[in-house]
Design an enzyme around this catalytic site. Structure first.
Site, PDB file in Angstrom:
ATOM      1  N   ASP A  30       0.851  -1.179   0.000  1.00 21.39           N
ATOM      2  CA  ASP A  30       0.000   0.000   0.000  1.00 21.39           C
ATOM      3  C   ASP A  30       0.891   1.235   0.000  1.00 21.39           C
ATOM      4  O   ASP A  30       1.956   1.231   0.611  1.00 21.39           O
ATOM      5  CB  ASP A  30      -0.908   0.016   1.238  1.00 21.39           C
ATOM      6  CG  ASP A  30      -2.168   0.825   1.000  1.00 21.39           C
ATOM      7  OD1 ASP A  30      -3.266   0.229   1.002  1.00 21.39           O
ATOM      8  OD2 ASP A  30      -2.063   2.054   0.801  1.00 21.39           O
ATOM      9  N   THR A 121     -13.645  -4.798  -7.897  1.00 19.22           N
ATOM     10  CA  THR A 121     -14.834  -4.921  -8.734  1.00 19.22           C
ATOM     11  C   THR A 121     -14.717  -3.941  -9.892  1.00 19.22           C
ATOM     12  O   THR A 121     -14.706  -2.735  -9.682  1.00 19.22           O
ATOM     13  CB  THR A 121     -16.086  -4.622  -7.897  1.00 19.22           C
ATOM     14  OG1 THR A 121     -16.139  -5.603  -6.868  1.00 19.22           O
ATOM     15  CG2 THR A 121     -17.352  -4.678  -8.733  1.00 19.22           C
ATOM     16  N   LEU A 152     -16.830 -11.284  -0.774  1.00 14.28           N
ATOM     17  CA  LEU A 152     -16.661 -11.277   0.676  1.00 14.28           C
ATOM     18  C   LEU A 152     -17.676 -10.365   1.339  1.00 14.28           C
ATOM     19  O   LEU A 152     -17.790  -9.204   0.976  1.00 14.28           O
ATOM     20  CB  LEU A 152     -15.250 -10.782   1.038  1.00 14.28           C
ATOM     21  CG  LEU A 152     -14.084 -11.440   0.302  1.00 14.28           C
ATOM     22  CD1 LEU A 152     -12.779 -10.763   0.694  1.00 14.28           C
ATOM     23  CD2 LEU A 152     -14.039 -12.920   0.611  1.00 14.28           C
ATOM     24  N   GLU A 154     -18.629  -8.218   4.510  1.00 13.69           N
ATOM     25  CA  GLU A 154     -17.984  -7.650   5.678  1.00 13.69           C
ATOM     26  C   GLU A 154     -18.549  -8.342   6.911  1.00 13.69           C
ATOM     27  O   GLU A 154     -19.722  -8.657   6.983  1.00 13.69           O
ATOM     28  CB  GLU A 154     -18.247  -6.146   5.752  1.00 13.69           C
ATOM     29  CG  GLU A 154     -17.601  -5.426   4.603  1.00 13.69           C
ATOM     30  CD  GLU A 154     -17.645  -3.916   4.740  1.00 13.69           C
ATOM     31  OE1 GLU A 154     -17.905  -3.419   5.845  1.00 13.69           O
ATOM     32  OE2 GLU A 154     -17.397  -3.235   3.724  1.00 13.69           O
ATOM     33  N   CYS A 262     -20.553  -2.073  -1.288  1.00 15.33           N
ATOM     34  CA  CYS A 262     -20.676  -2.760  -2.580  1.00 15.33           C
ATOM     35  C   CYS A 262     -22.010  -2.564  -3.287  1.00 15.33           C
ATOM     36  O   CYS A 262     -22.049  -2.083  -4.417  1.00 15.33           O
ATOM     37  CB  CYS A 262     -20.445  -4.255  -2.390  1.00 15.33           C
ATOM     38  SG  CYS A 262     -18.741  -4.621  -2.023  1.00 15.33           S
TER      39      CYS A 262
HETATM   40  C1  UDX Z   1     -21.895  -7.695  -0.229  1.00 11.52           C
HETATM   41  C2  UDX Z   1     -21.999  -9.085  -0.875  1.00 11.52           C
HETATM   42  O1  UDX Z   1     -22.792  -9.930  -0.040  1.00 11.52           O
HETATM   43  C3  UDX Z   1     -20.622  -9.666  -1.096  1.00 11.52           C
HETATM   44  O2  UDX Z   1     -20.729 -10.919  -1.747  1.00 11.52           O
HETATM   45  C4  UDX Z   1     -19.924  -8.661  -2.003  1.00 11.52           C
HETATM   46  O3  UDX Z   1     -18.760  -9.108  -2.543  1.00 11.52           O
HETATM   47  C5  UDX Z   1     -19.759  -7.361  -1.273  1.00 11.52           C
HETATM   48  O4  UDX Z   1     -21.072  -6.857  -1.019  1.00 11.52           O
HETATM   49  P1  UDX Z   1     -21.557  -6.710   2.207  1.00 11.52           P
HETATM   50  O5  UDX Z   1     -21.765  -5.375   1.561  1.00 11.52           O
HETATM   51  O6  UDX Z   1     -20.437  -6.876   3.150  1.00 11.52           O
HETATM   52  O7  UDX Z   1     -21.380  -7.830   1.084  1.00 11.52           O
HETATM   53  O8  UDX Z   1     -22.875  -7.051   3.043  1.00 11.52           O
HETATM   54  P2  UDX Z   1     -24.174  -7.947   2.881  1.00 11.52           P
HETATM   55  O9  UDX Z   1     -24.227  -8.895   4.008  1.00 11.52           O
HETATM   56  O10 UDX Z   1     -24.320  -8.496   1.536  1.00 11.52           O
HETATM   57  O11 UDX Z   1     -25.303  -6.847   3.153  1.00 11.52           O
HETATM   58  C6  UDX Z   1     -25.467  -5.716   2.296  1.00 11.52           C
HETATM   59  C7  UDX Z   1     -26.629  -4.875   2.746  1.00 11.52           C
HETATM   60  O12 UDX Z   1     -27.858  -5.532   2.526  1.00 11.52           O
HETATM   61  C8  UDX Z   1     -26.623  -4.510   4.228  1.00 11.52           C
HETATM   62  O13 UDX Z   1     -27.029  -3.165   4.372  1.00 11.52           O
HETATM   63  C9  UDX Z   1     -27.644  -5.448   4.838  1.00 11.52           C
HETATM   64  O14 UDX Z   1     -28.227  -4.958   6.012  1.00 11.52           O
HETATM   65  C10 UDX Z   1     -28.645  -5.564   3.705  1.00 11.52           C
HETATM   66  N1  UDX Z   1     -29.422  -6.796   3.744  1.00 11.52           N
HETATM   67  C11 UDX Z   1     -28.812  -7.998   3.504  1.00 11.52           C
HETATM   68  C12 UDX Z   1     -30.791  -6.742   3.984  1.00 11.52           C
HETATM   69  O15 UDX Z   1     -31.362  -5.672   4.207  1.00 11.52           O
HETATM   70  N2  UDX Z   1     -31.498  -7.915   3.974  1.00 11.52           N
HETATM   71  C13 UDX Z   1     -30.928  -9.120   3.742  1.00 11.52           C
HETATM   72  O16 UDX Z   1     -31.643 -10.123   3.722  1.00 11.52           O
HETATM   73  C14 UDX Z   1     -29.534  -9.159   3.505  1.00 11.52           C
END
Ligand code: UDX
Length: 434
Positions: A30, A121, A152, A154, A262
């Protein structure tokens, strides 16, 4: 194998540490010297369960190291580009300047056959662009450009890396495929499917996956609104449809709208790419619109629960991050909700187990407190924005005695309406009969 990982953000650091844990020799690079100094001292720049220990173990074992320069590139079998691709201000296209700069810098120091992998991405066609940049910068370089998107989540990133549903590799030649197979060989033990495809397809898989998941969430959120109007229960609807193997039970939790680093950025980038090639992604366009509006509307629920006005009232806020087990505030619904509550005249007292420092950068005039009960003291209402485990079993009698009025708006459905009624709360949640 020897791996250089460019970028020690979320994806780079987790991927670098996990590759080291697979037994590869990894250097994470980095430009930010303070970040590298901190990493060398064992201090993580992000909150991710298990990461600190994983990094420490692999540094100790001599498989993982950190650097501010590219001296490890000439010896690397694979160089991963895991730098940020933020939404470009103004138009929503992915900003690829970090990816292109990294490609040029890598190109200058390549020696021997090297696989250059885009982990960031990136929109369809970026791999080809990276290939051209490297060729132009270093005509004699022997290399392949591969796309290997990350999936992934978070808060669960290490598990997602080590036990993925699948790995996607977009490669155009056998030599590169061989290197990628070797890198992911430890996953063969659990028979993880590895999808080999061409580069453009791989790049699109990432966007399509995130757009589909964002659509699923937005779909169930609208069904939740419908449930409220007709007296149905969204959790039971989700169960009832999710048991159909064609639909699947995951990502059907209704809530305040998706946020994070994401989904908002990738859905928007897909929409822009689709428009630019005249193949509009109208469903995803609508998902983006509906989700943006939803985050803004959530404050109205709190105002309604308080009888139509929150002028001069204190609202206790539990949870600020876009989801639990992270300190990430990017596009968190909390930003829209808290701002709207403040605009309507409320004072905010908020608690989050990990996100307060990040929250302070985006939300002003908030009284940030040390625990959930402190956030409720003297509050006219409480709103649960993020479903952290520690909010799931609050002492409800204590909560009630601390609050000015027992009003709870639960945007994550972590309590049961009947239980809340028994404790004398005026309770509202998402898509469930009171
Ligand atoms: C996401 C993807 O899941 C992952 O595969 C990608 O590479 C990166 O983006 P992340 O952003 O870490 O991961 O969180 P994720 O668990 O997917 O949740 C995203 C958002 O959706 C959150 O705000 C979460 O609260 C919301 N969510 C998720 C819902 O409101 N309902 C659900 O059923 C699932």
């Amino acid at each position: 194998m020897r791996v250089t990982m460019i970028g020690t953000g979320y994806v780079g650091l987790v991927s670098g540490a996990c590759f080291a844990d697979f037994g590869h020799e990894v250097v994470c690079v980095d430009k930010d010297e303070t970040k590298i100094e901190k990493l060398e001292a064992g201090v993580m720049p992000i909150y991710e369960p298990g990461l600190e220990a994983l990094v420490a173990e692999n540094v100790k074992a001599g498989r993982l190291s950190f650097s501010t320069d590219l001296t490890s590139v000439p010896n690397a079998d694979a160089v991963f580009i895991a730098v940020g691709t933020p939404s470009r201000r103004g138009d929503g296209f992915a900003d690829l300047s970090y990816v292109y700069n990294a490609s040029e810098e890598i190109a200058r120091v390549l020696e021997g056959y090297t696989v250059v992998v885009t982990k960031s991405t990136v929109p369809v066609g970026t791999g080809t662009e990276v290939e051209q940049i490297i060729k132009k910068t270093n005509a004699g370089a022997e290399f392949s450009v591969v796309s290997n998107p990350e999936f992934l989540r978070e808060g669960a990133a290490i598990q997602d890396f080590k036990r993925p549903d699948r790995v996607v590799v977009g490669a155009e030649d056998d030599r590169a495929i061989k290197v990628m197979r070797e890198l992911y060989r430890p996953l063969y033990i659990n028979e993880t499917p590895i999808v080999f495809t061409n580069r453009s397809t791989s790049e699109l898989i990432k966007y399509a996956a995130n757009a589909f998941l964002a659509t699923k969430i937005t779909f169930i959120n609208e069904v939740a609104d419908l449930c409220e109007k007709v007296g149905a229960n969204v959790q039971e609807v989700a169960k009832g449809i999710g048991l159909d193997g064609r639909i699947g039970s995951k990502f059907l939790h209704a809530g305040p709208g998706y946020g994070g680093s994401c989904f908002p950025k990738d859905t928007l980038a897909l929409v822009r790419t689709a428009q630019s090639v005249n193949a509009p992604a109208r469903i995803v366009e609508t998902v983006v619109e509906v989700n943006d509006a939803r985050k803004k509307q959530m404050a109205d629920r709190v105002i309604a629960a308080c009888g139509g006005s929150i002028e001069g009232k204190t609202i206790g806020v539990l949870g600020l991050t876009f989801k639990p087990n992270t300190d990430d505030m990017r596009d968190s619904p909390a930003i829209d909700i808290v701002s709207a509550l403040q605009s309507a005249g409320a004072k905010i007292s908020a608690y989050d187990p990990a996100g307060v420092e990040e929250a302070k950068l985006v939300l002003n005039d908030v009284d940030y407190v040390e625990g959930p009960y402190q956030a409720l003291e003297g509050a006219d209402a409480v709103v649960i924005i993020t479903e952290w485990d520690e909010f799931r079993a609050l002492d409800l009698e204590r909560v009630k005695s601390l609050m000015k009025a027992p009003i709870m708006v639960d945007l994550r459905n972590i309590y049961r309406p009947a239980e809340m009624a028994e404790h004398g709360f005026e309770y509202s949640s998402i898509g469930r009969p009171a």
